[in-house]
Each structure stands twice: as structure tokens, then as C-alpha cells.
Design a protein around this motif. Structure first.
Motif, PDB file in Angstrom:
ATOM      1  N   ILE A  17       0.846  -1.187   0.000  1.00 30.37           N
ATOM      2  CA  ILE A  17       0.000   0.000   0.000  1.00 30.37           C
ATOM      3  C   ILE A  17       0.882   1.238   0.000  1.00 30.37           C
ATOM      4  CG2 ILE A  17      -1.920  -1.150   1.177  1.00 30.37           C
ATOM      5  CD1 ILE A  17      -1.059   0.305   3.757  1.00 30.37           C
ATOM      6  N   SER A  18       0.327   2.337  -0.499  1.00 26.07           N
ATOM      7  CA  SER A  18       1.072   3.593  -0.576  1.00 26.07           C
ATOM      8  C   SER A  18       0.138   4.761  -0.297  1.00 26.07           C
ATOM      9  CB  SER A  18       1.709   3.752  -1.962  1.00 26.07           C
ATOM     10  OG  SER A  18       0.724   3.706  -2.984  1.00 26.07           O
ATOM     11  N   GLY A  19       0.687   5.779   0.367  1.00 20.31           N
ATOM     12  CA  GLY A  19      -0.053   7.009   0.641  1.00 20.31           C
ATOM     13  C   GLY A  19       0.649   8.175  -0.029  1.00 20.31           C
ATOM     14  N   SER A  20      -0.134   9.093  -0.576  1.00 23.54           N
ATOM     15  CA  SER A  20       0.447  10.111  -1.449  1.00 23.54           C
ATOM     16  C   SER A  20      -0.027  11.517  -1.105  1.00 23.54           C
ATOM     17  CB  SER A  20       0.084   9.784  -2.904  1.00 23.54           C
ATOM     18  OG  SER A  20       0.394  10.842  -3.779  1.00 23.54           O
ATOM     19  N   HIS A  21       0.714  12.464  -1.675  1.00 25.00           N
ATOM     20  CA  HIS A  21       0.320  13.874  -1.559  1.00 25.00           C
ATOM     21  C   HIS A  21      -0.961  14.155  -2.336  1.00 25.00           C
ATOM     22  CE1 HIS A  21       1.646  17.843  -0.161  1.00 25.00           C
ATOM     23  NE2 HIS A  21       1.087  18.331  -1.249  1.00 25.00           N
ATOM     24  N   ASP A  22      -1.350  13.231  -3.208  1.00 21.18           N
ATOM     25  CA  ASP A  22      -2.596  13.414  -3.967  1.00 21.18           C
ATOM     26  C   ASP A  22      -3.830  13.031  -3.150  1.00 21.18           C
ATOM     27  OD1 ASP A  22      -2.633  10.639  -3.951  1.00 21.18           O
ATOM     28  OD2 ASP A  22      -2.086  10.417  -6.047  1.00 21.18           O
ATOM     29  N   ARG A  23      -3.629  12.753  -1.850  1.00 19.08           N
ATOM     30  CA  ARG A  23      -4.697  12.483  -0.876  1.00 19.08           C
ATOM     31  C   ARG A  23      -5.312  11.090  -1.014  1.00 19.08           C
ATOM     32  NH1 ARG A  23      -8.148  18.207  -1.175  1.00 19.08           N
ATOM     33  NH2 ARG A  23      -6.342  19.588  -1.045  1.00 19.08           N
ATOM     34  N   THR A  24      -4.697  10.222  -1.776  1.00 21.35           N
ATOM     35  CA  THR A  24      -5.237   8.877  -1.967  1.00 21.35           C
ATOM     36  C   THR A  24      -4.307   7.827  -1.360  1.00 21.35           C
ATOM     37  OG1 THR A  24      -4.143   8.447  -4.095  1.00 21.35           O
ATOM     38  CG2 THR A  24      -6.269   9.598  -4.152  1.00 21.35           C
ATOM     39  N   ILE A  25      -4.919   6.657  -1.126  1.00 18.03           N
ATOM     40  CA  ILE A  25      -4.178   5.453  -0.729  1.00 18.03           C
ATOM     41  C   ILE A  25      -4.405   4.422  -1.824  1.00 18.03           C
ATOM     42  CG2 ILE A  25      -3.936   3.614   0.985  1.00 18.03           C
ATOM     43  CD1 ILE A  25      -5.214   5.592   3.000  1.00 18.03           C
ATOM     44  N   GLY A  70     -10.719   9.888   0.538  1.00 15.51           N
ATOM     45  CA  GLY A  70     -11.474  10.365   1.695  1.00 15.51           C
ATOM     46  C   GLY A  70     -10.735  11.411   2.495  1.00 15.51           C
ATOM     47  N   HIS A  71      -9.409  11.318   2.536  1.00 11.17           N
ATOM     48  CA  HIS A  71      -8.629  12.324   3.259  1.00 11.17           C
ATOM     49  C   HIS A  71      -8.694  13.670   2.544  1.00 11.17           C
ATOM     50  CE1 HIS A  71      -6.830  10.238   6.619  1.00 11.17           C
ATOM     51  NE2 HIS A  71      -6.456   9.229   5.850  1.00 11.17           N
ATOM     52  N   ARG A  72      -8.641  14.725   3.340  1.00 10.50           N
ATOM     53  CA  ARG A  72      -8.697  16.090   2.794  1.00 10.50           C
ATOM     54  C   ARG A  72      -7.317  16.724   2.673  1.00 10.50           C
ATOM     55  NH1 ARG A  72     -10.716  18.699   6.871  1.00 10.50           N
ATOM     56  NH2 ARG A  72     -10.683  16.899   8.262  1.00 10.50           N
ATOM     57  N   GLY A  73      -6.278  15.959   3.031  1.00  7.93           N
ATOM     58  CA  GLY A  73      -4.902  16.427   2.911  1.00  7.93           C
ATOM     59  C   GLY A  73      -4.002  15.291   2.503  1.00  7.93           C
ATOM     60  N   ALA A  74      -2.728  15.570   2.335  1.00  7.30           N
ATOM     61  CA  ALA A  74      -1.762  14.545   1.951  1.00  7.30           C
ATOM     62  C   ALA A  74      -1.757  13.403   2.963  1.00  7.30           C
ATOM     63  CB  ALA A  74      -0.376  15.163   1.851  1.00  7.30           C
ATOM     64  N   VAL A  75      -1.674  12.178   2.456  1.00 10.50           N
ATOM     65  CA  VAL A  75      -1.578  10.997   3.323  1.00 10.50           C
ATOM     66  C   VAL A  75      -0.104  10.817   3.677  1.00 10.50           C
ATOM     67  CG1 VAL A  75      -2.017   8.530   3.551  1.00 10.50           C
ATOM     68  CG2 VAL A  75      -3.573   9.961   2.195  1.00 10.50           C
ATOM     69  N   THR A  76       0.247  11.052   4.931  1.00  9.95           N
ATOM     70  CA  THR A  76       1.648  11.136   5.344  1.00  9.95           C
ATOM     71  C   THR A  76       2.185   9.869   5.991  1.00  9.95           C
ATOM     72  OG1 THR A  76       0.881  12.110   7.414  1.00  9.95           O
ATOM     73  CG2 THR A  76       1.543  13.629   5.658  1.00  9.95           C
ATOM     74  N   CYS A  77       1.313   9.029   6.531  1.00 12.56           N
ATOM     75  CA  CYS A  77       1.783   7.811   7.208  1.00 12.56           C
ATOM     76  C   CYS A  77       0.723   6.725   7.100  1.00 12.56           C
ATOM     77  CB  CYS A  77       2.122   8.093   8.672  1.00 12.56           C
ATOM     78  SG  CYS A  77       0.833   8.963   9.585  1.00 12.56           S
ATOM     79  N   LEU A  78       1.184   5.477   7.116  1.00 10.00           N
ATOM     80  CA  LEU A  78       0.299   4.332   6.919  1.00 10.00           C
ATOM     81  C   LEU A  78       0.673   3.195   7.856  1.00 10.00           C
ATOM     82  CD1 LEU A  78       0.260   4.050   3.009  1.00 10.00           C
ATOM     83  CD2 LEU A  78      -1.639   4.805   4.439  1.00 10.00           C
ATOM     84  N   GLY A  79      -0.338   2.424   8.231  1.00 10.79           N
ATOM     85  CA  GLY A  79      -0.130   1.159   8.933  1.00 10.79           C
ATOM     86  C   GLY A  79      -0.962   0.098   8.235  1.00 10.79           C
ATOM     87  N   LEU A  80      -0.367  -1.059   7.987  1.00 13.17           N
ATOM     88  CA  LEU A  80      -1.047  -2.136   7.263  1.00 13.17           C
ATOM     89  C   LEU A  80      -1.266  -3.320   8.180  1.00 13.17           C
ATOM     90  CD1 LEU A  80      -2.084  -3.516   4.668  1.00 13.17           C
ATOM     91  CD2 LEU A  80       0.302  -4.148   4.178  1.00 13.17           C
ATOM     92  N   GLY A  81      -2.515  -3.749   8.289  1.00  8.08           N
ATOM     93  CA  GLY A  81      -2.863  -4.956   9.037  1.00  8.08           C
ATOM     94  C   GLY A  81      -3.431  -6.004   8.110  1.00  8.08           C
ATOM     95  N   GLU A  82      -3.809  -7.138   8.682  1.00  5.90           N
ATOM     96  CA  GLU A  82      -4.331  -8.217   7.861  1.00  5.90           C
ATOM     97  C   GLU A  82      -5.706  -7.916   7.293  1.00  5.90           C
ATOM     98  OE1 GLU A  82      -3.991 -11.206  10.801  1.00  5.90           O
ATOM     99  OE2 GLU A  82      -2.113 -11.970   9.995  1.00  5.90           O
ATOM    100  N   ASP A  83      -6.490  -7.125   8.009  1.00  7.87           N
ATOM    101  CA  ASP A  83      -7.819  -6.793   7.510  1.00  7.87           C
ATOM    102  C   ASP A  83      -8.114  -5.302   7.584  1.00  7.87           C
ATOM    103  OD1 ASP A  83      -7.987  -6.495  10.216  1.00  7.87           O
ATOM    104  OD2 ASP A  83      -9.768  -7.752  10.495  1.00  7.87           O
ATOM    105  N   LYS A  84      -7.071  -4.483   7.658  1.00  7.20           N
ATOM    106  CA  LYS A  84      -7.308  -3.043   7.765  1.00  7.20           C
ATOM    107  C   LYS A  84      -6.093  -2.237   7.355  1.00  7.20           C
ATOM    108  CE  LYS A  84      -8.325  -3.026  12.149  1.00  7.20           C
ATOM    109  NZ  LYS A  84      -8.171  -4.464  12.439  1.00  7.20           N
ATOM    110  N   ILE A  85      -6.352  -0.988   7.013  1.00  5.23           N
ATOM    111  CA  ILE A  85      -5.326   0.031   6.819  1.00  5.23           C
ATOM    112  C   ILE A  85      -5.647   1.163   7.788  1.00  5.23           C
ATOM    113  CG2 ILE A  85      -4.379   1.764   5.238  1.00  5.23           C
ATOM    114  CD1 ILE A  85      -5.125  -0.073   2.925  1.00  5.23           C
ATOM    115  N   ILE A  86      -4.621   1.687   8.450  1.00  8.05           N
ATOM    116  CA  ILE A  86      -4.796   2.888   9.265  1.00  8.05           C
ATOM    117  C   ILE A  86      -3.906   3.969   8.665  1.00  8.05           C
ATOM    118  CG2 ILE A  86      -4.599   3.923  11.551  1.00  8.05           C
ATOM    119  CD1 ILE A  86      -5.129   1.250  12.789  1.00  8.05           C
ATOM    120  N   SER A  87      -4.490   5.124   8.404  1.00 10.97           N
ATOM    121  CA  SER A  87      -3.761   6.196   7.720  1.00 10.97           C
ATOM    122  C   SER A  87      -3.853   7.490   8.510  1.00 10.97           C
ATOM    123  CB  SER A  87      -4.334   6.404   6.310  1.00 10.97           C
ATOM    124  OG  SER A  87      -5.717   6.739   6.358  1.00 10.97           O
TER     125      SER A  87
END
Length: 649
Positions: free
Chosen positions: A590-598, A614-631
């Protein structure tokens, strides 16, 4: 004189049901079938099909082919008897004579008779034959084969084919749902990608841990069905018996999660509390204490916050840094944070107490990574500092020409490095083979040997600032040739698996049973105890591992690197602005970008499978789980994207 070859002792010709006895005149032509005379009234006796079934040869046991055994079992003769009863007496005698003659014939003569009958048939009769033969020539192999052989045949099917087979009949369902088969399929897919179909399923460690904790030590021992294997961690309490489920249910639950991933189907929750952009986060769902999954985030608002992922509530707020918190990492014992105030702080995150403050960088600390022995940190001052937990000493690595944005420790598995050890006596030092990756705004990635304190390799290829690194160990593709089929079967006792393998991943320890296509041995199917003995004896075989480095850059790309050659093997395009964060496991990237998408990627194919917005700003950090993403985002929001359950957006 023609010799009769009896390949199948078919049912004998009909005899009288009552009051009439077969003619025993020895002057008649020899025939193994009884002959029936007309009654005193002049009418012929009526043979019944039940009479055929009642007749037995007194001198020898009858030998029937598969088809006639099935006819006897299913009572197929009943309809034929009803049709015969509807005929006049003379016609019944004529039909009986034809049947008797055919039944007493040898097989070569039967074939000749049939060929002659076929030449006399019109199209209507041939059509009837075609309709009847379509059903008669079908043989259910599983009604004939032993169960062990049937399971071995079904072991070559994939999950979809097994589910279809289970819909054929009750007997097929009993075979297709057997835990031996589904355990092998789970071993092939859960926690790794299948080498044949390319699908992989999540382990779902959190659910396994919950089931273990719910097991009561005082509960009476349940009666386990055959082959049922626990889908959970084994409890530390020896008297507690864990909850078990069929392996098919285990597979089905994880398949629904993987389908959600592939279709981009998820539910979203938003956590709010920070008053400025989120810069770093980490979460853990498998901690023994507390009992709920923990998320920790750092922000430009100078605070670190601890969250309960299940409830979405803030548990604690840690204050102490005087500028933005740019990096963090925690384990069960401690939390370490790095800040733009030039310091690194060590916390007891359970109590909120700051245990120690490390100073050494001359500018802000942007990234950090630690293991049991070493802490590495990267800074705006273009240096990497390495702190030795055992000695308390620190040293500096210089080589980058701009901000160091990401650092990753890596333990090399080179046997020569392992033999050299980590020092002895009163002079503990960094182990030989301890390496460090660092990424910088200068566009390069460097690999450092921490024991020698030198840069041993440089990765070039990005044309923008490299912001994020992820180190991943993936399975080498095994040789599948030589006409052999591999079935990975786990031990049926998770307690035994925990003794010889990773207790948090019981799927890692298994026995690989190789079936030769020409082999007739079925020992491996007949006994689960043999599998247990082989696992405990250390006869399991694991796939070879190779490290893969993944990087995200403000040049809008993600690169996958071969560590040995320092060359990029893949470049993923899709974001329209810079990539701030990447995360990966064996199943996805997974990747998070300045374009506000994952974006969710299939790493092997280099293909984007889903884009989350869904984010209204750049996605700066990510966590990947087996059934979820936290951004985390510059908009100050934390979003939890859950792919568990039936998410229909």
C-alpha cells in the motif's frame, strides 16, 4: 464347443414367486437359469424382478460388476417389474425368453446379440438407447473407491472445485468437507501467496488471540470431531482446551476478507483528537496487555496519543516534545519518539511517563527504527545515529547530502556473519551482519554495515526525494517439477506446533508430504499421527526467503529493489503526486500520497487493485494490518479502513 467366460455373474432369469418350482428335468439343455412351465390353467407363470434378486447360486458366491452392484443397492428392477406386469401373459413369456437367453450367454455372444439388435433398431429405439445409456454409463467413483483414495483424489482440487463437489450429493459433501483437505488448502494459502493460483489469505492473528482468551480453564473438555484443528493460539494455561472449528470455516472467513481487499470494499472510521497534521503512527493488535488493540500516533501538534482501535477512543496523551513529532515506534515495553526539537524520547506508553531523553542530533529527528539491541535515527542534519542499547554508546554515519527520511534495520542471515558473533565478555558490540538502510532527500538509498560503520551499497534510480522504506522477506518460488504434487499439511495439535515453531504463526510449521503421481501409497492420508510425529521430529520444510526493499518517493513512484544488485526490479506508477508512505506484507503493498489517496497494489504484478479516497490532505503515514489500513493525514484525521466482514459500500 464354445467356452463361456464369466466376467460378471449377472442376475439370473426370473423364477416363480409362489407355488411353482423350477423344472428339474435333466434331459433339458444345460442352463444355469431355472425354467418355468405354464400353470394348469394354461397361463404362464409371472416372473418377478424380486425373484431375480432372491435367486442365488448354491455352489458359489455371485460376483457382480460395479453396475449390477449398484442396481441391486438402488432397487432399479422395481420399475422394470412394473412395466413387465402390464404386458399380456404371452408377451411376458416372450420377453422372459429373450432375457433368459441373453443372460445365459457368454460375453462375446452377448456382444454379437447386441450388435444384431442394434441393426434392427429404428431411430426411435436408438434415441431411447441414447437417453438411457447417458445415465447408465455414469459411475460415481466415490461409491467404489475407499475413503482414503477418494480423499487423495480430491486433494488435487482447489477450494472452488471442492465447494462444487460438495453440492453433488451427501456422500460427496462428506468427502469434500473433510478437514484433511481444507487444512492442506489453508496451509497453502494462509499467510502467504499460493505458488499455483497466486491467492493468499490473511492469518487474522487478532481473532485467533481472542478465541484463545475466551477458552475457560474450568470448562469441561469438548468432544472434538475427527481432524478438527484449533484455529487459534494455544492458551498458556495447560488445563484450558481451545475452541476449535473446521478448517473449511477458517478458510471461508479469511477468503471473505481477501475478496474485500481485492474489490476495494471496506468500511471507514475516523478518529479525531490531534489539532494538526498526523506525521507518524503504528498499531498492534496482538499485545497480551492491554486486551484491546493499540494505536499510537504522533503529530505536528507536539503530542503523542494512544488509542483503543476497537472503540476509537483516546486512551492517553503524551506531552513533552516542544516541536512536531515526526517518528515513533513501540513494543510491549516502551515507546520511542523522534521530534523536530532535535531529541529522542523513551516512554512508558502505558503510564505516559518519559523515561529518558536522548540528545545527539543537531537538527530535527525525522525517522527512527529499533530492535532488541540497536536504535537508529535519521535527521535533518543529514546524518544517521546508531545507539547501542547494551553499551549506551552512539556513533554517527555520514554520507547523505540532505535530510534522512527513513531508516530500516536488517539482520543478515549470512552464515559467516553469524559465526563471528556479537562480541563476548565485558565488551558487547553490534553483531556482525547487522545492516541498516537509509533513505534521503538526496534521492539515494544507502546500505550500511553497522559493525564496520561503513556504507557498503548505494541504490540510485529515484529522481525525487525518497521518503519511505519498507523491508520485506518474501518466499522464493519452489521447484514444482518432476511430476510431483506438494500438499502442505499442518500438525493437528497447535500445542505441539507452538513447541517447534513460531507461536504467533502456527501456519509456518508444517510437514510437506510429496505425492508421486505413480505412487500407490496412502500412509500420509490414513494417519494424522504420522504428521504430528514428523513435525515434532523437525522434518518440516520451509520455503527459501529473500529480502525485498520497497521505497516511495516524491517523484510519484514506488520502486522494488533487488538488494544483492542494488537495481530496481519494478517501478509502480499510479499516483499523480509524491508518495509519502509505503507499507507491505506478503500479500499486498500500500502507498499514501500527496494526492490524498491510498493505493493498494499487487506487488508481483505491479498492478493497482484499489484506490481509497477520503482524506482532505496529503496521506503522510500508513499502517497495514491483515484486515485493515490505518492512515494519518495533514488534515489531522486518522482513518481506519476495515476490510473485515461483509462490507458493502
Amino acid at each position: 464347443m464354445e467356452t463361456s467366460t464369466t466376467e460378471c455373474d449377472t442376475l439370473p432369469a426370473p423364477r416363480l414367486a409362489s407355488g411353482l418350482t423350477p423344472d428339474l428335468d435333466h434331459n433339458r439343455s444345460p442352463s444355469p437359469f431355472p425354467i418355468f412351465e405354464p400353470s394348469s390353467s394354461g397361463s404362464s407363470p409371472l416372473p418377478t424382478i424380486s425373484d431375480i434378486e432372491m435367486y442365488t447360486t448354491p455352489t458359489a458366491q455371485r460376483k457382480l460388476c460395479v453396475r449390477h452392484q449398484r442396481m441391486a443397492d438402488e432397487g432399479t428392477n422395481l420399475k422394470l417389474q412394473q412395466a413387465l406386469d402390464a404386458l399380456p401373459v404371452q408377451e411376458r413369456e416372450a420377453v422372459n425368453a429373450i432375457w433368459s437367453g441373453f443372460s445365459s450367454s457368454s460375453h462375446p455372444r452377448r456382444e454379437l446379440i447386441l450388435q444384431g439388435i442394434l441393426t434392427m433398431c429404428c431411430f426411435s429405439q436408438l434415441s431411447l438407447l441414447t437417453e438411457q445409456l447417458g445415465q447408465l454409463i455414469r459411475i460415481d467413483p466415490f461409491t467404489v473407491l475407499p475413503r482414503e483414495v477418494s480423499l487423495r483424489v480430491l486433494a488435487y482440487l482447489d477450494a472452488t472445485s471442492l465447494c462444487r463437489a460438495a453440492q453433488v450429493s451427501k456422500q460427496w459433501k462428506s468427502l469434500a468437507d473433510d478437514d484433511v483437505l481444507w487444512r492442506g488448502i489453508c496451509e497453502q494459502h494462509i499467510g502467504q501467496k499460493c505458488l499455483k493460483c497466486g491467492w493468499g489469505l490473511p492469518i487474522l492473528e487478532r481473532k485467533r488471540a481472542v478465541r484463545t482468551n475466551s477458552a475457560s480453564p474450568s470448562s469441561s473438555p469438548p468432544s472434538f470431531p475427527p481432524y478438527h484443528t484449533p484455529d487459534l493460539f494455544v492458551s498458556e494455561i495447560p488445563d484450558a482446551l481451545p475452541f476449535t472449528r473446521p478448517w473449511k470455516d477458517v478458510y471461508s472467513e479469511r477468503l471473505s476478507v481477501e475478496r474485500n481487499w481485492r474489490r476495494g470494499r471496506c468500511s471507514v472510521r475516523t478518529l479525531r483528537g490531534h489539532t494538526d497534521g498526523i506525521m507518524c503512527l503504528q498499531f498492534d493488535e496482538t499485545l497480551q496487555h492491554p486486551s484491546f488493540p493499540i494505536l499510537i500516533t504522533g503529530s505536528y501538534d507536539r503530542t503523542v496519543r494512544v488509542w483503543n482501535i476497537e472503540t476509537g477512543l483516546e486512551v492517553r496523551c503524551l506531552r513533552g516534545h516542544t516541536r512536531a513529532v515526526r517518528a515513533l515506534q513501540f513494543d510491549e515495553a516502551k515507546l520511542i519518539t523522534g521530534s523536530m526539537d532535535h531529541t529522542i524520547r523513551v516512554w512508558n506508553w502505558r503510564s505516559g511517563e518519559c523515561i529518558r531523553t536522548l540528545e545527539g542530533h543537531t537538527e530535527g529527528v525525522v525517522c527512527l527504527n529499533f530492535d532488541s539491541n540497536v536504535l537508529a535515527s535519521g535527521s535533518v542534519d543529514t546524518t544517521v545515529k546508531v545507539w547501542n542499547f547494551r553499551t549506551g554508546e552512539a556513533f554517527t554515519l555520514r554520507g547523505h547530502r540532505d535530510w534522512v527520511n527513513s531508516v530500516r534495520l536488517w539482520e543478515s542471515e549470512d552464515p559467516a556473519d553469524v559465526e563471528m558473533g556479537c562480541g563476548s565478555g565485558s565488551e558487547p558490540r553490534i553483531c556482525q551482519g547487522t545492516l541498516l538502510f537509509s533513505a534521503s532527500d538526496d534521492g539515494t538509498i544507502r546500505l550500511w554495515d553497522l559493525a564496520r560503520r561503513t556504507c557498503v551499497r548505494q541504490f540510485t534510480g529515484h529522481v525525487g526525494q525518497v521518503q519511505s522504506l519498507k523491508l520485506l522477506e518474501v518466499d522464493e518460488r519452489c521447484d514444482e517439477g518432476n511430476g510431483r504434487q506438494e500438499h502442505r499439511i499442518a500438525d493437528s495439535n497447535m500445542a505441539h506446533i507452538a513447541q517447534v515453531g513460531n507461536p504467533t504463526n502456527p501456519f509456518e510449521v508444517c510437514t510437506v508430504i510429496t505425492h508421486d503421481a505413480n505412487s500407490e501409497s496412502m500412509e500420509d492420508i490414513q494417519s494424522l499421527d504420522r504428521v504430528t510425529r514428523e513435525v515434532l521430529a523437525g522434518s518440516s520444510r520451509k520455503r527459501a526467503k529473500r529480502p525485498v526493499l520497497i521505497s516511495g518517493s516524491l517523484d510519484n513512484t514506488i520502486k522494488v529493489w533487488d538488494i544483492d544488485t542494488a537495481k530496481a526490479t519494478q517501478t509502480l506508477f499510479g499516483h499523480i503526486e509524491g508518495v509519502w508512505a509505503v507499507a507491505s506484507d506478503k500479500l499486498r503493498l500500500i502507498s499514501g500520497s500527496h494526492d490524498r489517496t491510498i493505493k493498494v497494489w499487487n506487488r508481483e504484478e505491479g498492478r493497482c487493485t484499489a484506490t481509497l479516497v477520503g482524506h482532505r490532505g496529503a496521506v503522510t503515514c500508513l499502517g497495514l494490518g491483515e484486515d485493515k489500513i490505518i492512515s494519518g493525514s495533514d488534515d489531522g484525521d486518522i482513518r481506519i479502513w476495515s476490510f473485515a466482514g461483509d462490507n458493502r459500500l
